[in-house]
Every structure is written in C-alpha cells, then in structure tokens.
Design a protein around this motif. Structure first.
Motif, short mmCIF file in Angstrom:
data_model
loop_
_atom_site.label_atom_id
_atom_site.label_comp_id
_atom_site.label_asym_id
_atom_site.label_seq_id
_atom_site.Cartn_x
_atom_site.Cartn_y
_atom_site.Cartn_z
N ARG A 16 0.84 -1.21 0.00
CA ARG A 16 0.00 0.00 0.00
C ARG A 16 0.87 1.26 0.00
NH1 ARG A 16 -2.54 0.86 4.62
NH2 ARG A 16 -3.84 2.41 3.66
N CYS A 17 2.12 1.15 0.47
CA CYS A 17 3.00 2.32 0.56
C CYS A 17 3.28 2.89 -0.84
CB CYS A 17 4.31 1.93 1.25
SG CYS A 17 5.54 3.23 1.22
N LEU A 18 3.19 4.21 -0.96
CA LEU A 18 3.35 4.87 -2.26
C LEU A 18 4.82 5.18 -2.59
CD1 LEU A 18 0.43 7.40 -1.71
CD2 LEU A 18 0.33 5.33 -3.10
N GLN A 19 5.72 4.87 -1.66
CA GLN A 19 7.15 5.14 -1.86
C GLN A 19 7.37 6.61 -2.26
OE1 GLN A 19 10.00 2.59 -1.66
NE2 GLN A 19 8.37 2.05 -0.26
N ASN A 22 10.68 12.51 -1.26
CA ASN A 22 10.65 13.46 -0.13
C ASN A 22 9.61 13.03 0.89
OD1 ASN A 22 12.60 15.09 -1.09
ND2 ASN A 22 11.23 16.63 -1.96
N ALA A 23 9.66 11.77 1.28
CA ALA A 23 8.61 11.17 2.12
C ALA A 23 8.37 11.98 3.40
CB ALA A 23 9.01 9.75 2.47
N PRO A 24 7.14 12.47 3.59
CA PRO A 24 6.86 13.25 4.81
C PRO A 24 7.00 12.42 6.09
CG PRO A 24 4.83 12.83 3.58
CD PRO A 24 5.96 12.36 2.73
N CYS A 25 6.74 11.11 5.97
CA CYS A 25 6.83 10.24 7.16
C CYS A 25 8.26 10.26 7.72
CB CYS A 25 6.41 8.81 6.80
SG CYS A 25 7.32 8.14 5.40
N GLN A 26 9.23 10.17 6.81
CA GLN A 26 10.64 10.14 7.19
C GLN A 26 11.08 11.50 7.74
OE1 GLN A 26 13.22 8.42 4.27
NE2 GLN A 26 15.01 9.57 4.93
N PRO A 34 14.70 5.91 7.48
CA PRO A 34 14.37 5.91 6.04
C PRO A 34 13.16 5.00 5.76
CG PRO A 34 16.41 4.70 6.44
CD PRO A 34 15.97 5.22 7.76
N ILE A 35 11.99 5.52 6.00
CA ILE A 35 10.76 4.70 6.02
C ILE A 35 10.45 4.07 4.65
CG2 ILE A 35 8.25 4.76 6.43
CD1 ILE A 35 8.94 6.75 8.79
N PRO A 36 10.39 4.87 3.55
CA PRO A 36 10.08 4.20 2.29
C PRO A 36 11.11 3.13 1.93
CG PRO A 36 10.45 6.57 1.97
CD PRO A 36 10.49 6.32 3.44
N PHE A 38 12.97 1.24 4.03
CA PHE A 38 12.85 -0.04 4.77
C PHE A 38 11.58 -0.77 4.37
CE2 PHE A 38 10.42 1.83 8.51
CZ PHE A 38 9.50 0.80 8.70
N ILE A 39 10.51 -0.01 4.03
CA ILE A 39 9.28 -0.69 3.59
C ILE A 39 9.55 -1.40 2.25
CG2 ILE A 39 6.90 -0.33 2.79
CD1 ILE A 39 6.58 1.84 4.92
N GLY A 40 10.30 -0.73 1.39
CA GLY A 40 10.67 -1.34 0.09
C GLY A 40 11.47 -2.62 0.30
N VAL A 77 1.29 12.13 9.02
CA VAL A 77 1.53 12.85 7.77
C VAL A 77 1.60 11.92 6.56
CG1 VAL A 77 2.74 14.75 8.91
CG2 VAL A 77 4.05 12.77 8.15
N CYS A 78 1.34 10.64 6.76
CA CYS A 78 1.48 9.66 5.67
C CYS A 78 0.55 10.02 4.50
CB CYS A 78 1.15 8.26 6.20
SG CYS A 78 1.09 7.03 4.91
N THR A 79 1.14 10.12 3.31
CA THR A 79 0.38 10.52 2.11
C THR A 79 -0.79 9.57 1.85
OG1 THR A 79 2.54 11.12 1.26
CG2 THR A 79 0.72 11.25 -0.28
N PRO A 86 -3.64 5.77 6.67
CA PRO A 86 -2.17 5.76 6.68
C PRO A 86 -1.60 4.35 6.75
CG PRO A 86 -3.05 7.10 8.49
CD PRO A 86 -4.21 6.42 7.86
N ILE A 87 -0.38 4.20 6.25
CA ILE A 87 0.33 2.92 6.36
C ILE A 87 0.62 2.66 7.84
CG2 ILE A 87 2.45 1.68 5.66
CD1 ILE A 87 0.68 2.49 3.27
N LEU A 88 0.55 1.41 8.25
CA LEU A 88 0.84 1.05 9.65
C LEU A 88 2.37 1.00 9.83
CD1 LEU A 88 -1.88 -1.72 10.11
CD2 LEU A 88 -1.95 0.64 10.94
N ILE A 89 2.98 2.18 9.85
CA ILE A 89 4.44 2.27 9.80
C ILE A 89 5.09 1.66 11.05
CG2 ILE A 89 6.41 3.84 9.57
CD1 ILE A 89 4.36 5.80 8.19
N ARG A 90 4.54 2.02 12.22
CA ARG A 90 5.17 1.48 13.45
C ARG A 90 5.10 -0.05 13.47
NH1 ARG A 90 3.83 -0.71 17.63
NH2 ARG A 90 1.62 -0.17 17.51
FE1 SF4 Z 1 4.80 5.25 2.30
FE2 SF4 Z 1 3.14 6.90 3.72
FE3 SF4 Z 1 5.78 7.25 3.87
FE4 SF4 Z 1 4.51 7.84 1.59
S1 SF4 Z 1 4.25 8.89 3.56
S2 SF4 Z 1 6.48 6.72 1.81
S3 SF4 Z 1 2.90 6.27 1.61
S4 SF4 Z 1 4.65 5.42 4.53
#
Ligand code: SF4
Length: 425
Positions: A16-19, A22-26, A34-36, A38-40, A77-79, A86-90
């Motif tokens: 589901r992550c949009l990668q 300039n990821a706002p989550c990071q 580096p959230i996108p 590590f999700i990748g 802030v997850c897009t 939002p992505i379940l980042i934690r």
């Molecule tokens: Fe993925 Fe959300 Fe971070 Fe975008 S803001 S990279 S969708 S976790």
C-alpha cells in the motif's frame, strides 16, 4: 538466496506504501528512519536489510517499534492517509526489528576506541544518554556514562509499564548497546558538574525529569497516596505491594497518568477513575493511549479540581473535588483555563489516590547553566548550553517528551559534541 517469508497482512501493508519522493513520514520522524526504503526492503523480502536501516537511524529501535506514538509522527503525515488510511508504519518497523532480533543480533561496525581515555561524561543512562554514548562511539569518541540508578535504561527501564515494551526489547536495545559502551558508573553522592568538568573535555546532561510535582492539598502525604513516577517505579520493582487496592483514583491529564491508571487496573483494582480538571478538549494524551485505557476499563471524569484527600483509619477514604468551569481564555500552555466553582463538592470514593500532574528536574546545577522557561536547561540548536563544553538534551531540555525524541537528541548531540572536540584540538 532464499527469500524470507512475510506474513500476509504485513505483505499487504507494504504494497500500500506509495514510496513517496521526499517522504513526509521520514521527514517528521525525529530520528529520520528511512521509512520508504525499509518498507521497500520488506517488500522484496530483505527483512534483515530493513531492520539494519531502522537500527542505523535509531539506536533504541526495538523499544521504539513497540511504544512510538505514530499518531503524532509518521502516520500523522502519511500521504496514503489522504487516499484511504495511513500505512501502519510502526507495526512494519516492529515487524522488521523483531524478525531480526528473533533470529539473533548482528554486530554493529564501530571503531575500537574504548582503549582511549574517555573525553566525554554523559550524565543519565536513559534513552538520550545511552543513544549519545553509542553515537559517539560510532564517531570514534569514547564516553563515560553516569547514573544514580544501578539499573540503566531510564524511563523505558524503570517507568514505562513492562507490558508495553517487553523485557526482551529492553535487553535487545539497552543491554546490547551497553555491551559496546562501558557500564554506567553509579553516582553515589550528589552530582557535581563542576567537578566532572575538570576531568572531561565535554559533558552531556541527559538526566530527564524524575521529580513528581506535588498538588499541595490536604491529605497528600497520607499513606495510600502516591505520585506518578514513584508509583510507576514501585509497580515495576514490587507489583505485589499494590494488589490490595480496589478503588483507585488517578489525578492528571497526560500520558504518564494513563500509564499510571492502566497499571493500577492491571495490578487488580476493580475501579480506576482518572480525574482531570479541564475538559476532554484539553487532554494532552495520545488518542491510541486513551483508547487503550478506555478499553482497559478506566473511567474518565472531567472538570474536577481536587481540593483534599479524605482519610479514614489511617488510610484513604475519598478524593474531594470542586467542579470547574472552562473559560474562553488560554493560559501559557495554550489551553483553556479551568476555574473551580467553590460552591460545589464532589466526593469520589477511593482506597488509593495517585497524583500524576507532571514532573520536574531534580538535578542541582552547581555551574551557572542557564535555565529555560519550563525550568529545564536552555540549549541552542547544537544542544550547547551557555557554559562551553556542556551540552544537554532529552526531557531535561524539552519537558516531558517521547523516547524517540530523546534518542534523536542523544544522537544529534553526539555529532555536536564530536565537532566541538575536533575544533578544540
Ligand atoms: Fe509510504 Fe506513507 Fe511514507 Fe509515503 S508517507 S512513503 S505512503 S509510509
């Protein structure tokens, strides 16, 4: 190479992550994990790689994977939240670090600098202090850690309820880092910063806020009346001493008071009531924490100002309060002011009362270090105080904050200290 098997909900979540570029989550994460990236990596089955990415940014990665308040950081802030949720980042962070820890630790690559004479003294072996010492080590600087408590780890080790972090995660972070840093030295006498300054080139103050604020009402010193920090510490070291209470009233409106209330419930109290003098709008707690407390059966009562704790037979009988009215005027904290209505009386039956209205610093500064408006230590953007060579970070500077913020302060201060030492040469 064989790919690691990913449980189905995790694999659905990573796709589901949009990668985002300039990821706002990071950006909003205090330690800028580096959230996108590590999700990748989880997507492609490289879970060890994902854990390494997280750990290289955050030295208390296992603890933060459990307790980080994602609702105020990355997930806020997850897009993806603008599209559906939002992505379940934690949870993804926790999945990767747990996966790696369960399979065994990997040794970090750090310079062999322990043989050198420590140039820095770090006061406080909590989240900020330990993170600072470890980051300094990675930068080739050796430090001595000091604490007044024998067991290192600060708030995660002594105050945050164990069911939220888990003993394993504490060991996975604190014990692991301390195996690379030297064991903290115990401060048996009152801390003298002036004395330490003659022995070290730099000092990092990370002593946190451990002094419970008093309500200053009648009955506060009675048996069966506790204060938040003391209560949480005692409930960790001697939980059996609270199992006889059945009606507990907690006074407060912050996240610490929620931990206190849920701890009282877990220790066996039938009724736990949390009273707050303002309205629900002013409550400072995180939504997820409040929801968890409500699910645990905590009752919330708003707009009550405690005026006395009533006793019977050398114990507590009730909390006496007055109702409050909310004014449309804000105080220094930008929250509406609550004014007690002196004509009202509300008695809440209780056999124990826990006052959890905030903490202050207990450290006596024996150098003219400038204090900030909240009674902590004032620093500039490089964590430097007005006294050259003395740095500070974590709750001592910011007031009650999050573990991840303390980690970030410790790590960032380490870079500022290393730079200071380089310039001093
Ligand atoms: Fe993925 Fe959300 Fe971070 Fe975008 S803001 S990279 S969708 S976790």
């Amino acid at each position: 190479m064989k790919k690691n098997k990913i449980p189905i909900p995790i694999s659905a979540e990573v796709f589901r992550c949009l990668q985002c570029y300039n990821a706002p989550c990071q950006d909003v994460c205090p330690t800028h994990i580096p959230i996108p990236r590590f999700i990748g990596m989880i997507r492609s089955g490289n879970i060890f790689g994902a854990a390494e990415e997280i750990k290289s940014a955050n030295s208390l990665a296992n603890i933060c994977g459990k307790i980080c308040p994602e609702e105020i950081y990355c997930q806020a802030v997850c897009t993806r939240g603008k599209i559906d949720k939002p992505i379940l980042i934690r949870e993804l962070h926790d999945f990767a670090t747990k996966f790696e820890a369960d399979k065994g630790f990997r040794k970090p690559v750090i310079p062999d600098c322990l043989a050198k004479k420590p140039a820095v003294a770090i006061i406080g072996a909590g989240s900020a202090g330990v993170s600072c010492a470890y980051e300094l080590l990675k930068l080739g600087v050796s430090a001595d850690l000091y604490d007044i408590l024998e067991k290192p780890g600060g708030i995660p080790a002594h105050l945050i309820p164990q069911w939220r972090i888990g003993a394993k995660n504490l060991a996975r972070d604190i014990d692991f880092l301390l195996s690379y840093i030297s064991k903290p030295k115990i401060l048996s006498k009152a801390l003298s910063i002036a004395k330490l300054k003659t022995k070290y080139k730099a000092i990092f103050l990370a002593t946190g806020l451990w002094l419970d604020r008093m309500l200053e009402i009648n009955g506060e010193k009675m048996p069966d009346v506790y204060h938040g920090i003391d209560y949480l510490a005692l409930s960790r070291s001697n939980p059996g001493s609270f199992s006889h209470y059945s009606q507990v009233v907690v006074i407060g409106g912050g996240n610490v008071s929620l931990d206190v209330a849920t701890t009282a419930k877990k220790l066996g109290a039938e009724d736990v009531t949390l009273t707050y003098r303002r309205s629900p709008r002013e409550l400072k707690t995180w939504k997820a924490e409040k929801k968890a407390a409500e699910e645990a059966g905590i009752q919330f009562v708003f707009q009550l100002q405690p005026i006395a704790i009533l006793g019977i037979d050398n114990g507590v009988k009730a909390l006496l309060c007055q109702r409050t009215k909310m004014l449309n005027k804000l105080d220094k904290s930008q929250r509406r002011i609550a004014v007690p209505d002196k004509t009202t009386r509300v008695e809440i039956p209780a056999d124990a009362v826990i006052v959890s209205i905030g903490q202050d610093s207990s450290v006596q500064l024996d150098l003219p270090i400038k204090q900030n408006s909240i009674g902590g230590v004032e620093v500039d953007e490089n964590f430097t105080t007005n006294v050259p060579g003395i740095f500070a970070g974590g709750d001592l500077v910011r007031g009650e904050g999050t573990v991840v913020q303390a980690v970030a302060d410790g790590q960032n201060a380490a870079h500022a200290i290393a730079e200071f030492l380089k310039n001093k040469k």
